[in-house]
Design a protein around this motif. Structure first.
Motif: not given
Lengths: 314, 314, 314, 314, 314, 314
Positions: C9-19, C65-73
């Motif tokens: 959701e908007v405002g939610e914290q996310a921690e995931l792998f992304l391309l 490249t693949i990255v691990k990212v944490s952040g917020e939408l």
């Protein structure tokens, strides 16, 4: 308020109450949020940036709130900007009303209603007269405050009614010169042609399209309304279909949203009168702040043309 | 009637009853009047000239009368002509009915009505179902005999109903493949989309546009009808506006007569299904008398294209 | 990966792998470089800014490249943005594969190949069958992984094959309803119509146009291939030219890139089926994240229209 | 033949051999058949009517037969007509050949072939040279006699070759003025651009479109041929795709039948040279019989314009 | 100046004098003003940002001033940018002239004037010759320094004259190949066709439209001038109207600004020659910095196309 | 003449003098020549055929001769025809003048001139007033008798002047309602906008285009004339260019023959007034002979529309 927003010169200090017309949050390159505000009073609107805003600021300065602002007018890429020095939300003690900040038609609602009532009174064809009176009455409240459009022309409070009375005056003088025109039909066409906008649009402030407006449009909405009105009033004559045709065809061409082009003389003239008044309004507004010997900005709704004010004007 | 008009070969003698579809008087270069007749039976129509006609002839051979004719088929500039040898009006004793000479849908009215009734029965949304049933019932008599158009496609008796059942079958299989489609909406859109033609057109024979048809068009007529039906049935849901939108937008673009383009998925698909069935009908008719390895005449309503029948087809 | 990117959701914290789909360097107003990243997983993509980047960062976070990212939408001007809190390149220990992050067709390659093979098997015309089988076999490897386009519709891994099997199913039900259609021709047209894309486009990831794609286009490429295939197989019948015509004309009009408009019935229907499936795909994707009672963003490839999801849908 | 058909004045008696270009049967208002003949020699063609014809006449005066005719030239609605006094089929003793009556290029086939051969000889890029030579050789026989089109421009025997040598001369002087142009590419583009017409059209007399011409068109045909030629000659360089692009794009825009617009400088210039020569040819032919101070008839292929011959010309 | 601006590589340090072509003030997200400068020398121009500027900076670096700059070339989103390290205004001691920094035609003004004078000298029709000479003489000073346009093609000092001499050379070789062309008319049309630009535009530097240019345009201006010239010279022949027509129609179509399309053969050819030279100029400039195997940026004035430089070029 | 040509009913015997407007020779299918005559009086025109004509007949009944005819009105394919019973050329004793048979404006030339003179007298800007008066005086003789066009609208004797006074009256009432309009500019624009037609067209009878009219057009002609007038009168102000712009832009768009679109408010309004009066004239003429409840024929110049006369009109 003594001096209006756009009555200030570039470089001049301004201190005045303004209405937040629009507020958009952005994230600056330093990662901090900022607001792009569109602030307005009756003389027009201006952009202003508010940097490093808190969540509270975002709440305080959202659309349709009134603020007290002091700052300076700048010219940025040919467009005015307000550089904010101080800003605070207006408090109840300031005694400000939203309507003080909105542009409205230059004629009062009463005067406009009186004028239209007289035009309806002058009609000789009872079928046309009754349908017109019925529909105007049904929607008179919205009719008197709605704008004629969300942008482009007559996009101000009571713009719809003001557009209609200007067109009625045009209809009167033109049918004076061309006596073969059916005045009743023309007057009724003028009064009804955009009345569907009171259903198509959301209202006089922060005007948007309703779902019905998006899916059907003001033309179809009013054509339906004329049919219903005739049924309620027990009117059966060909006037019903002819009035529906006038409304249906008033955009002039299929590609402009009229499923049928004008096929009755008064329908063609209605289309012309509508255009003429809309274009006069757009040109006058575009030329308002232009000096003799200069060109206006390009006006998208006028085929993206610029207009020139001759040096011998004033 | 054993052998139909267009089942004769060029050069073959024909003797058969035909319906006068059209009769136009001309004056020949010798100053004498003649008639250009369009004669038809269920297999199609043909032009024929009748020279040196009297006032009586003009009376005898006007449109919608049945005649007995013998003559020969000619090919004149790539089009068939019938060279008349003998001609007389049919007498009551001949026992001919106009309906014997009209092209009609290849499926019976009962069968078509049964099929549509089943589709309506299958609907799950009661608002959509009730409006559809109400309007079909209101106009079922005309619906079952009207053509779908005055020319171009399905221009035969019961053409409208036949076009609708073909489209319903298409709607069924397509929504089978794309389960996200709302079947009720699609079926209702198919049934109602051209129903306004029963008011727009004059009837199944010598089909012309009515005044209302000319000034408003079948789309606007049916959008109004849906509004009235909802009012009579006391239905208030968004289904009303959405159904109106489906009918309003089914021509696909403003320049094709839809004041709004499709803005709902089922509206877009309705437009496709309508086109697909109309084009199949036009192509099949154009190719009917074409031999493998040959091209059809140019078909105006298909962007003036010719169509080729490959040699490996039969 | 438990919860996908766009399932937050908007405002939610996310921690995931992304391309990293795309990485563009900019210079911020403080003179320091930053990166605009497009990050994606199978649920979709999102923009993110990385401020004050070093040369090393630029290397670490380039496309593919693949990255691990944490952040917020965040929601920025109606579009989602990811505000990065932490970011690091994925290491081999993370055990991530690029293919895990790419959207792919919802049907397996094997299943799609099986289905198409069956359609080819069902063909009765040996010339059409042999050409189709030959070309599919020649390019089957690319065919099974390429997207159907760089954007607009079916722009995902195996999108081309998925588009083809959907169209084959449409072709089957439609030719079931209109028996005059030549099924072999239609199936073959469906299978070959976009096969030239495997030469026109660079591949399934970071898809771009090849020089040959730019200068000739997939239509011309495949028309040439059909000619060559026929020569290699020693096939001489009119089927060759007819199949070339189907591919050549499948964009429907000259201004849409077909040097000839459809002049064979099956060519016209192929054009329809192609459009129908592409539009269904575009509409479904546009409506995917839209709530009942709301409109989608404008879809450029659908004449810049917005689509409405009725409130009575769920 | 001393004096050609169109070298006679209006009102003058003419007696000469002519070729029947076209013969159409009609039925006059007295019910008797007549023939509309188009008769021609090298100076042009004229319409003539033959009244009350027998089946034998129809046989005698069909297209591509030679006749001896005497009659008078009339002016009918601004167009010339020949009023036939006497008419008979030519007999073998008259010693007439069809080729005597056809307009042909003003330069001999040998001279044209010599010129083109020299241009190919001058090429420096071996890939371009070999492909060009190979294809010209393959189709040289047809190339030397085909017209460049069925109508509009260079629609005479050897018109195609004549159009090509005029364009080669243009290409030479233009690339002399703009040295950045690749002469080899431009010459090859000129020679190959319309070579597909030898497959698209039926031949130099009574020129019609072949099935392949209708379904694929000369552009697609020649793009395929270039591909095949490269394969046969074992040529792999980018020259192949670039030459294909030149042919593919030489109509300049998609709506004019080029699936790709010119994207290489020489492709753009080829398009210009093609147009320039075609238009010069059309204008010269239209102005041929026009006196100073007068306008030509409207020329459809030149945007329906009339052209004026100034009074100070001659 | 040894090494020109665009002769530096990306990443290379540059230290050179440049002309400020354009200077625009902006406000950065930290609230501080910055300048976006367009800096140029004869090899082209580049964008550069100057951060945190004072009022003095704004004065020092406005348009048409010369500066000494050192910095580094960057590639930002496919466009070059200059990252400024040091910047100062040029002082009189630096001995720089604005004209040193402007792109100019590659041929001297004297040489161009000599060439045109010779073309006029070669004319045989005295009326055409006198009008042409009169008007060229009247405006020769501006003619020799004006650009041919504000952008798109020949937008450099003396671009107008250079465009004219290139077109004269084209006119010469083309009329050599098509002897039916009236050389005098064509040469005069070439010399006069854009001469109205010396009134339409403001001058060779910072070129803008004059009021007369905006309201009438160069075509109308020159058509009027030809009329006046004829009156002053006492010339009455049809040459006057014909020359006016050539200028009037040289844009080719009404929608491109020619109130009449070309209706004289030389007018049509003039339109072609004008286009050919303008397009060659645009393509050559677009391809100037492109490597073999790459595409140019999209060129708006060439229908937004990209152009490819084949790998076998160089 | 008591009863005019088109005041007869279909089937009624007519005996009256008429003017031959047009005479075309044809050859009938029996090989004998005939004449197609267009005969007219002030009420309109009609077609008539004269069979088996001699050379003498052809002389007697050519265009612009007066004839005495008796015959009967027929309806042929929806168009009136006159079936001639007797025909003879008028003799001097009949005392007929050509002007008796021409449609003319419903207001006398003196009255029109008086009205325009007053409008010019009312102007306050001396530059505009003097240029307008000068040009009107220069061409007053032709101005008072020329039609406004060869067809479509005001195509009768004095049609140009009548069109202008109607537009002046419109300009007066419209600028009364919109006081920001410059009346002088608008009046002058109205008077001059079509004055170039006196040079573009050949005269009031059998109106054709002159060479100058064809090659330059009335807009360019009058723009030039304004320039010359200003020079002769020694006027230098911006009014000259502005008046030229009004004339130049009065067709409204480039594709309608205005090299510049209106860029001054009064230019836009002039375009509207011109259109409004032309369309009123066309619609009134089309509806003249139409009964309530019927449609007019399609009017080409009104986008090929038919117009409906409502049943409640009389």
């Amino acid at each position: 308020m003594s001096k209006g927003l756009l009555e200030h010169e570039v470089g001049e200090q301004a201190e005045l109450f303004l209405l937040v017309k629009n507020s958009t949050k952005g994230i600056a390159s330093n990662g901090k949020p900022f607001l792009t505000l569109i602030l307005q009073d009756r003389t027009g609107d201006i952009e202003a940036k508010l940097w490093d805003v808190s969540d509270q600021d975002e709440q305080n300065y959202k659309a349709e709130t009134i603020v007290k602002v002091s700052g300076e007018l700048h010219n940025y890429r040919g467009r005015l900007q307000l550089k904010i020095r101080q800003l605070r939300p207006a408090s109840p003690q300031d005694g400000m009303k939203i309507s003080d900040f909105l542009e409205t038609a230059p004629v009062s609602q009463d005067e406009m209603m009186g004028k239209i009532t007289q035009y309806i009174f002058d009609m000789k064809n009872p079928n046309i007269q009754r349908i017109t009176r019925h529909l105007l009455k049904k929607y008179s409240q919205e009719f008197l405050v709605y704008p004629a459009a969300t942008k482009n022309h007559h996009e101000f409070v009571s713009g719809l009614a003001y557009h209609v009375i200007s067109m009625l005056d045009l209809a009167k003088v033109i049918s004076g010169l061309y006596p073969s025109l059916d005045r009743d039909l023309l007057y009724s066409g003028v009064i009804l042609h955009d009345l569907g906008k009171v259903t198509e649009l959301s209202g006089p402030i922060s005007t948007a399209y309703t779902t019905e407006g998006n899916l059907l449009g003001h033309i179809t909405i009013m054509v339906n309304e004329i049919g219903k009105a005739a049924e309620e009033l027990g009117i059966k004559g060909e006037e019903v279909v002819v009035l529906q045709h006038l409304v249906l065809s008033h955009h002039g061409k299929m590609e402009w949203g009229s499923a049928k082009p004008p096929m009755i003389k008064e329908a063609e003239i209605l289309h012309y009168i509508d255009n003429l008044d809309a274009k006069m309004n757009m040109m006058d507004r575009a030329l308002r702040h232009v000096k003799p010997g200069e060109f206006t900005e390009r006006v998208f709704a006028l085929d993206n043309r610029s207009f020139y004010k001759p040096t011998f004007h004033q």
